[in-house]
Design a protein around this motif. Structure first.
Motif, PDB file in Angstrom:
ATOM      1  N   GLY A   1      -5.396  -1.929  -5.633  1.00  0.00           N
ATOM      2  CA  GLY A   1      -5.741  -1.872  -4.210  1.00  0.00           C
ATOM      3  C   GLY A   1      -4.858  -2.743  -3.349  1.00  0.00           C
ATOM      4  O   GLY A   1      -5.356  -3.429  -2.442  1.00  0.00           O
ATOM      5  N   ILE A   2      -3.559  -2.727  -3.597  1.00  0.00           N
ATOM      6  CA  ILE A   2      -2.671  -3.603  -2.847  1.00  0.00           C
ATOM      7  C   ILE A   2      -2.711  -3.256  -1.354  1.00  0.00           C
ATOM      8  O   ILE A   2      -2.765  -2.075  -0.981  1.00  0.00           O
ATOM      9  CB  ILE A   2      -1.236  -3.518  -3.416  1.00  0.00           C
ATOM     10  N   PHE A   3      -2.769  -4.265  -0.510  1.00  0.00           N
ATOM     11  CA  PHE A   3      -2.851  -4.169   0.948  1.00  0.00           C
ATOM     12  C   PHE A   3      -4.171  -3.527   1.407  1.00  0.00           C
ATOM     13  O   PHE A   3      -4.244  -3.002   2.519  1.00  0.00           O
ATOM     14  CB  PHE A   3      -1.671  -3.376   1.532  1.00  0.00           C
ATOM     15  N   PHE A   4      -5.214  -3.575   0.560  1.00  0.00           N
ATOM     16  CA  PHE A   4      -6.486  -2.975   0.966  1.00  0.00           C
ATOM     17  C   PHE A   4      -7.077  -3.692   2.178  1.00  0.00           C
ATOM     18  O   PHE A   4      -7.806  -3.097   2.969  1.00  0.00           O
ATOM     19  CB  PHE A   4      -7.481  -3.012  -0.211  1.00  0.00           C
ATOM     20  N   ASN A   5      -6.763  -4.967   2.317  1.00  0.00           N
ATOM     21  CA  ASN A   5      -7.326  -5.757   3.416  1.00  0.00           C
ATOM     22  C   ASN A   5      -6.331  -6.001   4.549  1.00  0.00           C
ATOM     23  O   ASN A   5      -6.615  -6.761   5.476  1.00  0.00           O
ATOM     24  CB  ASN A   5      -7.842  -7.100   2.888  1.00  0.00           C
ATOM     25  N   THR A   6      -5.162  -5.403   4.470  1.00  0.00           N
ATOM     26  CA  THR A   6      -4.151  -5.531   5.538  1.00  0.00           C
ATOM     27  C   THR A   6      -3.613  -4.138   5.865  1.00  0.00           C
ATOM     28  O   THR A   6      -2.482  -3.802   5.503  1.00  0.00           O
ATOM     29  CB  THR A   6      -3.006  -6.462   5.108  1.00  0.00           C
ATOM     30  N   PRO A   7      -4.402  -3.303   6.520  1.00  0.00           N
ATOM     31  CA  PRO A   7      -3.974  -1.927   6.795  1.00  0.00           C
ATOM     32  C   PRO A   7      -2.703  -1.853   7.637  1.00  0.00           C
ATOM     33  O   PRO A   7      -1.928  -0.905   7.498  1.00  0.00           O
ATOM     34  CB  PRO A   7      -5.167  -1.320   7.538  1.00  0.00           C
TER      35      PRO A   7
ATOM     36  N   ARG B   1      -0.110  -3.744   7.340  1.00  0.00           N
ATOM     37  CA  ARG B   1       1.021  -3.860   6.392  1.00  0.00           C
ATOM     38  C   ARG B   1       1.165  -2.593   5.567  1.00  0.00           C
ATOM     39  O   ARG B   1       2.288  -2.179   5.243  1.00  0.00           O
ATOM     40  CB  ARG B   1       0.784  -5.065   5.467  1.00  0.00           C
ATOM     41  N   ARG B   2       0.044  -1.956   5.241  1.00  0.00           N
ATOM     42  CA  ARG B   2       0.093  -0.744   4.427  1.00  0.00           C
ATOM     43  C   ARG B   2       0.826   0.382   5.146  1.00  0.00           C
ATOM     44  O   ARG B   2       1.430   1.246   4.510  1.00  0.00           O
ATOM     45  CB  ARG B   2      -1.321  -0.313   4.056  1.00  0.00           C
ATOM     46  N   LYS B   3       0.797   0.376   6.476  1.00  0.00           N
ATOM     47  CA  LYS B   3       1.475   1.443   7.221  1.00  0.00           C
ATOM     48  C   LYS B   3       2.989   1.413   7.033  1.00  0.00           C
ATOM     49  O   LYS B   3       3.665   2.419   7.251  1.00  0.00           O
ATOM     50  CB  LYS B   3       1.141   1.323   8.720  1.00  0.00           C
ATOM     51  N   PHE B   4       3.528   0.251   6.648  1.00  0.00           N
ATOM     52  CA  PHE B   4       4.970   0.134   6.488  1.00  0.00           C
ATOM     53  C   PHE B   4       5.447   0.562   5.101  1.00  0.00           C
ATOM     54  O   PHE B   4       6.649   0.540   4.829  1.00  0.00           O
ATOM     55  CB  PHE B   4       5.423  -1.311   6.759  1.00  0.00           C
ATOM     56  N   LEU B   5       4.511   0.907   4.236  1.00  0.00           N
ATOM     57  CA  LEU B   5       4.915   1.427   2.929  1.00  0.00           C
ATOM     58  C   LEU B   5       5.595   2.783   3.102  1.00  0.00           C
ATOM     59  O   LEU B   5       5.246   3.565   3.985  1.00  0.00           O
ATOM     60  CB  LEU B   5       3.701   1.576   2.017  1.00  0.00           C
ATOM     61  N   ARG B   6       6.564   3.034   2.237  1.00  0.00           N
ATOM     62  CA  ARG B   6       7.229   4.323   2.255  1.00  0.00           C
ATOM     63  C   ARG B   6       6.364   5.349   1.533  1.00  0.00           C
ATOM     64  O   ARG B   6       5.248   5.078   1.128  1.00  0.00           O
ATOM     65  CB  ARG B   6       8.612   4.203   1.597  1.00  0.00           C
ATOM     66  N   SER B   7       6.916   6.532   1.325  1.00  0.00           N
ATOM     67  CA  SER B   7       6.161   7.588   0.643  1.00  0.00           C
ATOM     68  C   SER B   7       5.861   7.186  -0.793  1.00  0.00           C
ATOM     69  O   SER B   7       6.488   6.277  -1.353  1.00  0.00           O
ATOM     70  CB  SER B   7       6.963   8.893   0.658  1.00  0.00           C
ATOM     71  N   VAL B   8       4.901   7.886  -1.386  1.00  0.00           N
ATOM     72  CA  VAL B   8       4.530   7.581  -2.769  1.00  0.00           C
ATOM     73  C   VAL B   8       5.725   7.722  -3.696  1.00  0.00           C
ATOM     74  O   VAL B   8       5.959   6.892  -4.582  1.00  0.00           O
ATOM     75  CB  VAL B   8       3.377   8.504  -3.219  1.00  0.00           C
ATOM     76  N   SER B   9       6.519   8.767  -3.507  1.00  0.00           N
ATOM     77  CA  SER B   9       7.670   8.986  -4.384  1.00  0.00           C
ATOM     78  C   SER B   9       8.702   7.877  -4.225  1.00  0.00           C
ATOM     79  O   SER B   9       9.301   7.419  -5.211  1.00  0.00           O
ATOM     80  CB  SER B   9       8.313  10.343  -4.091  1.00  0.00           C
ATOM     81  N   SER B  10       8.905   7.403  -2.988  1.00  0.00           N
ATOM     82  CA  SER B  10       9.877   6.331  -2.763  1.00  0.00           C
ATOM     83  C   SER B  10       9.417   5.031  -3.402  1.00  0.00           C
ATOM     84  O   SER B  10      10.205   4.320  -4.048  1.00  0.00           O
ATOM     85  CB  SER B  10      10.105   6.130  -1.265  1.00  0.00           C
ATOM     86  N   GLU B  11       8.144   4.695  -3.222  1.00  0.00           N
ATOM     87  CA  GLU B  11       7.630   3.475  -3.825  1.00  0.00           C
ATOM     88  C   GLU B  11       7.633   3.568  -5.345  1.00  0.00           C
ATOM     89  O   GLU B  11       7.885   2.576  -6.044  1.00  0.00           O
ATOM     90  CB  GLU B  11       6.209   3.193  -3.319  1.00  0.00           C
ATOM     91  N   THR B  12       7.390   4.758  -5.871  1.00  0.00           N
ATOM     92  CA  THR B  12       7.424   4.941  -7.322  1.00  0.00           C
ATOM     93  C   THR B  12       8.830   4.745  -7.859  1.00  0.00           C
ATOM     94  O   THR B  12       9.040   4.117  -8.907  1.00  0.00           O
ATOM     95  CB  THR B  12       6.910   6.345  -7.690  1.00  0.00           C
TER      96      THR B  12
END
Length: 488
Positions: free
Chosen positions: A69-75, A77-88
């Protein structure tokens, strides 16, 4: 602390430990850590930076860290994550880099319940490369091992003939620490000079060993860059290491399935005198060291066979070696011409009746622009009115040499910009001339000519590769023959 004295400030050999990393991760995730020194285990749980519990756990010696649940409490910050494939892909790159850095350690990577990578502990670097990069790519690599001055370089470099413009892989380590440095990659590519097609990009895995005080690893927040005390020295040693690895017989293409190639010295199986380049293929050359005209020299008694009037075949200790006579002579002439272009003039044969040749305007410009280089290799040409030139002297690299055809083809290639991707003007000219002047496929050679060509080839810097990046030598390993005939 790992710092025991002032000297340790510039000489810490370990990777260090960033104590704030785990608390930072635990503050934005559901975090569990289980650790044991071999006896009782301890397990602690943290949610969003708040310690939930500390309890006894069950584990063998070692540590397990689970982050959910990384960034579950900082939404925000979570918006700056890239797509699932990019993060993978980013996570996969981190794990594979660590796996290559530590082949003695086992790694597993699971994504959404699917296993992406499993490598067992205790592997050799060759096996780890095949597991991480794939056996196809790993099969095109040759081992690198070279030391000079304060540096030692080990790893693998791709054969020139297998390099492609796209899809290459590069990985650099310094004392086992991964880092990125495009200038060191460029230095490694310089080791391929005159052996690779311009635009091709070889795959590389290199580990540079140097005293800890001679490299600064704290110049980048993510530790992806390092600074060497002797920058020029490390680039020179990297280039030398790659070039040395490409010059040994192990760098020749092998027929059959990939197997880790051992480091071998250049031409270990070829002993005896080396023929001077100007005497190569000379019909009336005197016997070498008292040998008969067609008898092999001591130390090279294996018989030679020419097949299809193009390939020279002989038996080596570990299998059968096949040499392309045109590519081999091309490599010999290239290195000879490079020496001529920077040294003394070669012997030239003056013609009783000059050759008068009609050229195009572009070819006339090429003759004028490369007059000095043409003279260095033995061509003496001057304008003869209109678009004609008169050739008064020509080189004679072998008895079957067609001077007129070579001059025309060389000038035409220079006018069209063949080898135009080569930055060095002299290297570009030498490659053009060597390609056109070398003995051709389909020309029959006798025993002495084949032997002299092989001796001269293995005296060059890069015998397994011609100037086009193609293979000069192909090996058929004995174990591959035995496998094909069902003996293995």
């Amino acid at each position: 602390s790992k710092v025991k004295s002032v000297a340790d400030l510039v000489g810490v050999a370990t990777f260090g430990f960033r104590g704030e990393a785990l608390p930072a991760i635990a503050s934005v995730s559901r975090f569990t850590l289980t650790t044991s020194e071999g006896g009782a285990a301890t397990e602690l749980s943290v949610t969003g930076g708040r310690l939930d519990r500390v309890a006894d756990g069950a584990r063998q010696r070692g540590t397990t860290v689970a982050v959910r649940g990384i960034f579950f409490n900082t939404p925000a910050r979570r918006k700056f994550l890239r797509s699932v494939s990019s993060e993978t892909r980013a996570a996969n790159e981190v794990v594979t880099t660590l796996a290559l850095a530590h082949p003695e350690v086992g790694f597993e990577l699971h994504v959404d319940g699917a296993c992406r990578l499993v490598v067992p502990p205790g592997q050799t670097l060759e096996d780890r490369l095949a597991a991480v990069w794939g056996s196809t790519l790993a099969g095109t690599l040759v081992p690198v091992s070279h030391a000079a001055g304060a540096f030692r370089v080990t790893g693998f470099a791709q054969r020139p003939g297998d390099a492609q413009p796209t899809g290459r892989r590069t990985q650099l380590f310094v004392n086992g620490r991964p880092f990125k440095d495009p200038f060191l990659v460029r230095a490694a590519e310089a080791g391929y000079r005159s052996a690779i097609h311009p635009g091709d990009r070889p795959s590389l895995l290199l580990n540079i060993e140097v005293a800890p005080e001679d490299v600064d690893v704290n110049v980048h927040p993510a530790k992806l860059e390092v600074r060497f005390r002797d920058r020029i020295g490390v680039e020179r040693v990297v280039e030398e290491a790659v070039r040395h690895s490409l010059g040994v017989l192990a760098a020749a293409v092998s027929v059959g399935d990939w197997r880790p190639a051992a480091m071998a010295q250049r031409g270990d199986h070829l002993a005896g005198p080396v023929v001077d380049g100007h005497d190569l293929f000379t019909p009336d050359a005197p016997p070498l060291d008292g040998e008969a005209s067609v008898q092999p020299a001591p130390g090279f008694s294996v018989p030679l066979l020419q097949v299809f009037d193009t390939y020279i075949v002989y038996e080596a200790p570990e299998g059968v070696v096949i040499v392309d006579q045109h590519s081999a002579h091309e490599r010999v002439l290239y290195e000879l011409v490079m020496a001529q272009l920077t040294g003394a003039d070669p012997p030239a044969q003056r013609l009783l009746l000059p050759l008068t040749l009609e050229l195009t305007d572009e070819e006339l410009d090429a003759v004028e622009a490369h007059a000095e280089e043409l003279g260095r290799v033995g061509f003496e040409a001057e304008p003869f009115g209109g678009r004609a030139v008169a050739v008064h002297a020509v080189p004679s690299p072998h008895p079957k040499f067609d001077a007129e055809a070579c001059f025309r083809e060389t000038v035409a290639d220079l006018a069209r910009g063949r080898f135009g991707g080569w930055a060095n003007r002299l290297e570009r000219f030498a490659a053009t001339y060597a390609c056109r002047a070398a003995v051709k496929a389909g020309q029959r050679l006798d025993q002495r000519e084949m032997r002299e060509l092989l001796l001269r080839l293995f005296a060059t810097d890069l015998p397994p590769h011609d100037v086009h990046g193609r293979s000069t030598i192909v090996q058929l390993p004995r174990e591959e023959l035995e496998r094909r005939f069902g003996r293995r």
